[in-house]
Design a protein around this motif. Structure first.
Motif: not given
Length: 382
Positions: A319-329
């Motif tokens: 939740l506290d990351t943005t963009g591709p990182w959020r989707w990847a995790i």
């Protein structure tokens, strides 16, 4: 989400029901029963001759007392009692999660995320009769105790669970990672961790020496059992090994000749740097959560159901990351649930969950740590 829940807890549950053998619960049961009867719990042929079952007991002798109450029951009663205790522990774990991370209390999305992410993993834990839920409850309880500055109780709890798995002695770092701003609290954390480490090391060495002196054959059997069972565990080292083998490498290469050994050492060094970075920033809760993620990624004694331990951490990082990182995790965290749980072997499920843990650790590295005060610790978010 409705399809996920129906598919996972409907057909998925039915699929796993045919594979539920309570193998780990029976291991605990027969090891304890054999020890009470004077049989070496590490001697699999002797246990097989006495009870018609192999135990593959790999925990140290100090763990036996935790399971001896089961030996007073019949096999069926022991399995039922163990599962009832796990159900209670699971409810306790949910309570501790909400007390440690208050933002989760009213977060319906987390509840749905946890149901999906824990789905097959939780069924694996239940079907095998493992202790992952108990471990998770103890570890998160230690984190909560540290947050409330009850360092002595936290250290005592860590020493207690280390009697079952000595690797949990690494959690003695929890009080130190809080790095309180007030000098008295900081000194209390340092003293508690130092005393705990000294006591744990002294007891561990003394018990090992005593064990070797009194029952050397049992020590040999223990090492043989470890050698047999450790290859099914999962961590960063095993993940890279799988990739190497998939690219044409051989599985029987001696460990010291494998390139993944260097990667594993580099990964551990990076984790240590992240912990130091959180400590310097005074962001204690983030440091403690990072330590739990680090143990899940580097420990040699985790299986796919160790995922139970890190689900809320991965959720908050997502939740506290943005963009591709959020989707990847997020996507990787949900993959081990029903979509892959019915077709992949348990080891491959462990590989997918490991990737999610590693992604969460990388996301930590990309965030700038914010210095917090002691008053902020109970409300701090990742």
């Amino acid at each position: 989400m409705a399809v996920t829940l129906i598919y996972g807890f409907g057909d998925g549950l039915w699929n796993f029901a045919g594979r539920c053998d309570n193998r780990d619960t029976l291991t605990f049961y027969y090891a304890a029963k054999g020890a009470l009867a004077g049989i070496d719990p590490y001697d699999n042929p002797a246990l097989h001759q006495a009870y018609g079952a192999f135990a593959w007991w790999v925990y140290p002798p100090s763990a036996l007392p935790f399971f001896m109450p089961l030996a007073a029951l019949s096999v069926a009663q022991a399995v039922i009692a163990f599962n009832v205790a796990k159900a209670i522990a699971l409810l306790g774990l949910a309570v501790v999660w909400c007390k440690t991370l208050p933002a989760l209390r009213r977060d319906l999305a987390f509840g749905l995320f946890a149901l999906a992410a824990l789905n097959t993993t939780l069924l694996q834990d239940w079907c095998s009769g493992n202790i992952a839920i108990f471990e998770s409850l103890a570890i998160w309880s230690a984190v909560l105790l540290v947050l409330r500055q009850r360092y002595g109780w936290a250290v005592a709890l860590v020493l207690l669970i280390s009697l079952i798995k000595p690797l949990w002695l690494a959690l003695l770092l929890l009080p130190l990672l809080m790095a309180p701003q007030q000098r008295p609290a900081r000194n209390a954390a340092l003293v508690s961790a130092a005393i705990g480490a000294a006591i744990g090391a002294a007891i561990g060495v003394a018990l090992l020496v005593l064990w070797v002196a009194l029952d050397y054959p049992a020590v040999v059997n223990w090492l043989l059992n470890l050698r047999t069972t450790l290859p099914i565990r999962y961590n960063v080292f095993e993940l890279v090994k799988d990739i190497r083998v998939a690219l044409g490498g051989t599985a029987d290469t001696p460990p010291w000749q494998r390139p993944e050994l260097a990667f594993y050492a580099l990964w551990c060094a990076a984790v240590a740097w992240l912990l130091w970075r959180c400590w310097r920033a005074g962001n204690g809760l983030v440091g403690m959560l990072l330590l739990i993620l680090a143990i899940a990624a580097t420990s040699p004694a985790n299986l796919s159901y160790s995922w139970v331990m890190v689900v809320p951490i991965v959720y908050r990082v997502m939740l506290d990351t943005t963009g591709p990182w959020r989707w990847a995790i997020g996507v990787t965290a949900l993959l081990p649930a029903p979509l892959l749980g019915l077709v992949l072997p348990w080891r491959d499920i462990g590989m997918v969950t490991m990737i999610s843990v590693m992604l969460a650790l990388v996301a930590f590295a990309l965030q700038r740590p914010q210095r917090t005060t002691r008053a902020d610790h109970d409300q701090v978010e990742l």
